[in-house]
Every structure is written in C-alpha cells, then in structure tokens.
Design a protein around this motif. Structure first.
Motif, short mmCIF file in Angstrom:
data_model
loop_
_atom_site.label_atom_id
_atom_site.label_comp_id
_atom_site.label_asym_id
_atom_site.label_seq_id
_atom_site.Cartn_x
_atom_site.Cartn_y
_atom_site.Cartn_z
N GLY A 1 0.82 -1.05 -0.08
CA GLY A 1 -0.02 0.07 -0.14
C GLY A 1 0.64 1.48 0.17
N LYS A 2 1.87 1.16 0.93
CA LYS A 2 2.87 2.38 0.84
C LYS A 2 3.63 2.62 -0.52
CE LYS A 2 3.61 2.43 5.84
NZ LYS A 2 4.44 2.16 6.97
N VAL A 3 3.92 1.47 -1.10
CA VAL A 3 4.63 1.50 -2.44
C VAL A 3 3.89 2.13 -3.54
CG1 VAL A 3 5.50 0.01 -4.37
CG2 VAL A 3 6.10 -0.55 -1.87
N TYR A 4 2.50 1.68 -3.37
CA TYR A 4 1.65 2.51 -4.55
C TYR A 4 0.84 3.75 -4.14
CZ TYR A 4 2.27 -1.58 -7.44
OH TYR A 4 2.75 -2.77 -8.22
N ASP A 5 1.04 4.25 -2.94
CA ASP A 5 0.97 5.55 -2.65
C ASP A 5 2.08 6.35 -2.97
OD1 ASP A 5 -1.80 5.44 -1.62
OD2 ASP A 5 -0.94 4.69 0.62
N SER A 6 3.20 6.02 -3.22
CA SER A 6 4.29 7.07 -3.58
C SER A 6 4.12 7.67 -4.96
CB SER A 6 5.58 6.06 -3.58
OG SER A 6 5.44 5.42 -4.75
N PRO A 7 4.71 8.93 -5.07
CA PRO A 7 4.38 9.55 -6.64
C PRO A 7 5.36 8.74 -7.48
CG PRO A 7 5.08 11.33 -4.69
CD PRO A 7 5.29 9.87 -4.27
N THR B 1 3.39 6.08 -10.28
CA THR B 1 2.78 6.21 -11.34
C THR B 1 3.31 5.64 -12.58
OG1 THR B 1 4.09 8.32 -11.66
CG2 THR B 1 1.92 8.53 -10.56
N ALA B 2 4.84 5.41 -12.59
CA ALA B 2 5.42 4.69 -13.55
C ALA B 2 4.95 3.27 -14.00
CB ALA B 2 6.92 4.64 -13.19
N SER B 3 4.04 2.67 -13.10
CA SER B 3 3.66 1.38 -13.23
C SER B 3 2.30 1.46 -13.84
CB SER B 3 3.63 0.53 -11.80
OG SER B 3 4.95 0.49 -11.37
N ILE B 4 1.75 2.45 -13.97
CA ILE B 4 0.35 2.42 -14.56
C ILE B 4 0.27 1.97 -15.98
CG2 ILE B 4 -1.72 4.13 -14.69
CD1 ILE B 4 -0.67 5.85 -12.37
N LYS C 1 -2.17 11.82 -15.62
CA LYS C 1 -2.59 12.92 -14.60
C LYS C 1 -2.57 12.44 -13.06
CE LYS C 1 -4.50 16.01 -17.99
NZ LYS C 1 -5.74 16.91 -18.51
N TYR C 2 -2.58 11.08 -13.00
CA TYR C 2 -3.01 10.54 -11.64
C TYR C 2 -1.43 10.59 -10.77
CZ TYR C 2 -7.11 8.41 -13.57
OH TYR C 2 -8.30 8.21 -13.97
N LYS C 3 -1.90 11.11 -9.77
CA LYS C 3 -0.61 11.35 -8.77
C LYS C 3 0.29 10.20 -8.24
CE LYS C 3 -2.42 15.82 -7.85
NZ LYS C 3 -3.15 16.80 -6.62
N THR C 4 -0.63 8.98 -8.04
CA THR C 4 -0.06 7.75 -7.32
C THR C 4 -0.62 6.69 -8.06
OG1 THR C 4 -1.56 7.64 -5.78
CG2 THR C 4 0.39 8.94 -5.23
N PHE C 5 -0.08 5.58 -8.13
CA PHE C 5 -0.70 4.26 -8.72
C PHE C 5 -2.11 4.06 -7.95
CE2 PHE C 5 -1.63 -0.28 -8.82
CZ PHE C 5 -1.34 -0.57 -10.25
N ASN C 6 -1.86 4.22 -6.74
CA ASN C 6 -3.16 3.67 -5.81
C ASN C 6 -4.35 4.77 -6.45
OD1 ASN C 6 -3.70 1.55 -3.97
ND2 ASN C 6 -2.51 2.40 -2.55
N GLU C 7 -4.18 6.06 -6.80
CA GLU C 7 -5.27 6.91 -7.23
C GLU C 7 -5.72 6.50 -8.55
OE1 GLU C 7 -4.76 11.21 -9.19
OE2 GLU C 7 -4.61 11.43 -6.96
#
Length: 393
Positions: free
Chosen positions: A135-141, A144-147, A168-174
């Motif tokens: 969860g923390k990994v995918y909350d990091s800016p 987004t490179a994994s999207i 335009k998404y700020k994190t993967f989790n977003e």
C-alpha cells in the motif's frame, strides 16, 4: 481464452492441503518470494514481469524462476486460476491468478501453524506486513510509472474513466481507485423500485440461503453470519440475518475498485473488524479447512432498505496486498442513497464484498442462481441486475 460453459468439468482448480502444489518450495522460500515480489514492485515499473506475472507469462521471467523453485512445473501441470461465466451466453473465460496470490495461498495451506516462516514472522504477520508495505509503495509519487504496464497487462478501457489521461494520476493507488464517467455504469431497471443491482464490477456468486452457499462455494467451517458480522449468535442483529440470502462480489486486480449501493437505502452505522490479510481467491474460499471471509479484516456498513425497512449488511473485506477500505457516501450516516450510487472503494489489490439480505428482501436472477450452482462465478458490472424484491402475497 473462451470455453463453452457446459463442457468445463472443473470450473475451479482445487488446492489440496495434503499435497504441495508448489513442488520443492519450502515455506521460507515462499515467504521470501512474496517479500521479493513486493520489493520488486517498488523499483520496477512493468507489473507483468513481477507481481502480476501469471502461469501464462512466467516462463519468460528468469528472476522469478530462481526465486521460486518448481514454478515452471507448477505452470505446466496446473491451470493456476479459475473460470468465469460470461453473462447472457454459454461461454466462460479462464482468468489466470497473479503469482503473488498463488504464493500467498501456498503459505496459508502449507505454512499456517508454523512458529516462523521468515525472520521470526508468522504467516499471518508476514502477510499483513507485506500488504501494508505494498500500500505504501503504491501511494508514492514514483508509483505512477507502473500505471501504463498495469493498463496494458489487463487491457483496461481508459475511455470510460472520468480522467482518461493516465499521466494525470498522482499515484498508482489514485489510478487503482479511479472514478468512471457518470454514464459508464447505467442501472438496469432503474424505474422499477423493486429491482436490486450489482454493487461492483466483479465476479459474482449468489445463494438464496447460507446452506446453499456452503454446499456450493464457501467451504470454510467457521463461516456463519454471526461470525462474518462479528456478532454474538444470540444478539438481535444476528437474528435479523437468520436465513438471509447472500451475494459475493469478488473484485479482481483489473476491476474498477469502487463499490456501489445495490439498493435504495438509508446509510447506517459502520462496524470495523480487525483481522488477517489472506487471499480471497476462489481456491481459498473453496478450501474446507480455511475461513477467509470470517478471518480477514473487514468493514461492515448497515443499509436500511427503502422497500422493506429491513437492514442489509454490506461487508467490505480486505485481502492480501489490499491496503485499505475507504467509505465515501457510505460514511455519511443518515444519508439517503439510490441504487448505483457510490459507497466507497478499495486501495490496491483484488478483494470482495459480501452483501447479506434478510428474508423477503431479494429473489436473485435465475441465470445467476444457475451459474452459482455449477459452481462458477458470473462476470457482471455495477448496475447490472442482481434480482428484485418479491411481491408480498
């Protein structure tokens, strides 16, 4: 891959507790494998080459072969996944299980009860730690490179998104908890006040009674409504759900991860129950010696059904690598909500919602009942018909 529904003898590949289906893999190697997959997701952007690799792609990923002895044999001898029926047809598709879920399942069936599996961790503490870490990994800016690789891996349709530009998404989790355009999921039979709809984009099973659910699908010995709700069996609330019907909405990693109200209702209280972070894959749900839904962390929203005045329990269940359960409209007690309106969402990972309907609230659609008796899940979208409230005699 498409298959005729009536010709599939084994919709689910069973996991047998007495025989290790990851040949040659020790519990410590499995634990290290899961940790390495989570760590790999932080520094590598192609999810198909790590955490979301499947038995169909694993032959080309050498670092996973070195990490998990026997994985090639596993991929050739077993179909690691399950079949899902395509609604309105006699066809079904095979959905491969991500490798992280299969390793998590190995640890559950062959590592539970061990004093330690890695660095003095129990299986339960390891799965919780790695779920929080992911969860923390995918909350990091940087996540987004994994999207883009996630979109490609699961062939996601970005045109239906409220924000279709993935940059335009700020994190993967977003992105993972992305919103859809307002007209992307129309509610079927919206003019019929007795109609009830699907709560999620999901793989769905429905059972008119708990006995049927335990006969065909949920084999855990401890699965009872009081246990699911965290209630004393003698309590008034438990008695309300005695004989209730249930719908199991399983969200795979590729799915839109916001969940919606299946009924016209008034939002009630939320009860949080802490627990484990086990995989909710069908193989785990179908294992007689394991209780996924009543062991995992979960958050229960009580909705008052407008048509009958009865409470409906909407149980959002966390799972392996699911970071959190977030309530949006579902967190506003006293709010009137319509079918198809958003209640909340899951952060990263596939998970499940179980909805409990007291007697008299719902009669499920016959095609869903028939598929669930195979048993096989049915692919549905938010707003699709689930059933209707029967007319009183």
């Amino acid at each position: 891959m498409h298959f005729p529904l009536h010709k599939v003898d084994k919709p689910l590949e069973p996991i047998h507790s007495e025989s290790n289906n990851l040949p040659g893999l020790t519990n410590e190697q499995a634990a290290q494998g899961l940790v390495s997959l989570v760590d790999h997701s932080e520094g590598h952007t192609d999810v198909s080459q790590g955490i979301h690799a499947t038995s169909h792609t694993i032959f080309n990923i050498r670092w996973i072969h070195n990490l998990i002895p026997g994985v090639e044999r596993l991929a050739t001898q077993y179909h690691i996944g399950n079949f899902v029926a395509i609604r309105g047809s006699k066809e079904q598709i095979f959905e491969a299980m991500p490798i992280y879920a299969r390793i998590g399942m190995h640890l559950l069936f062959y590592g539970r009860g061990q004093i330690q599996v890695l660095h003095s961790h129990t299986v339960e503490s390891l799965l919780k730690e790695q779920s929080i870490k992911e969860g923390k990994v995918y909350d990091s800016p940087e996540s987004t490179a994994s999207i883009p690789s996630f979109v490609e891996t699961y062939s996601l349709d970005t045109s239906e998104l409220l924000e279709p530009d993935v940059k335009k998404y700020k994190t993967f989790n977003e992105f993972f908890s992305r919103k859809l355009k307002s007209d992307a999921r129309p509610v079927e039979n919206a003019d019929d006040p007795a109609s009830i709809c699907s709560a999620a984009d999901c793989r769905l099973t429905v059972y008119q009674t708990i006995d049927l659910a335990k006969q065909f699908w949920i084999k855990g010995r401890e699965f009872t409504y009081p246990n699911l709700l965290g209630e004393d069996p003698s309590s008034e609330r438990a008695s309300i759900f005695d004989g209730a019907s249930l719908a199991v909405f399983r969200l795979a990693p590729a799915d839109y991860h916001r969940f919606h109200s299946p009924i016209d209702a008034t939002v009630g209280e939320i009860v949080h129950i802490p627990g484990q972070y086990y995989t909710v894959n069908p193989q785990a749900v179908n294992e007689a010696g394991f209780d996924v839904f009543t062991a995992n962390t979960r958050s229960i929203l009580y909705l008052t059904h407008a048509g009958t005045g009865l409470p409906v329990a909407f149980v959002a269940i966390g799972a392996l690598l699911v970071g959190s359960i977030v309530w949006t409209n579902g967190g506003e007690k006293g709010k009137m909500i319509k079918r198809g309106e958003e209640l909340g969402y899951f952060a990263y990972g596939g998970s499940t919602v179980v909805a409990l309907f007291p007697k008299g609230v719902i009669k499920f659609d016959e095609d869903l009942v028939a598929n669930s008796a195979v048993p096989v899940e049915t692919l549905v979208k938010v707003g699709n018909s689930l059933g209707r409230t029967p007319t009183k005699a």
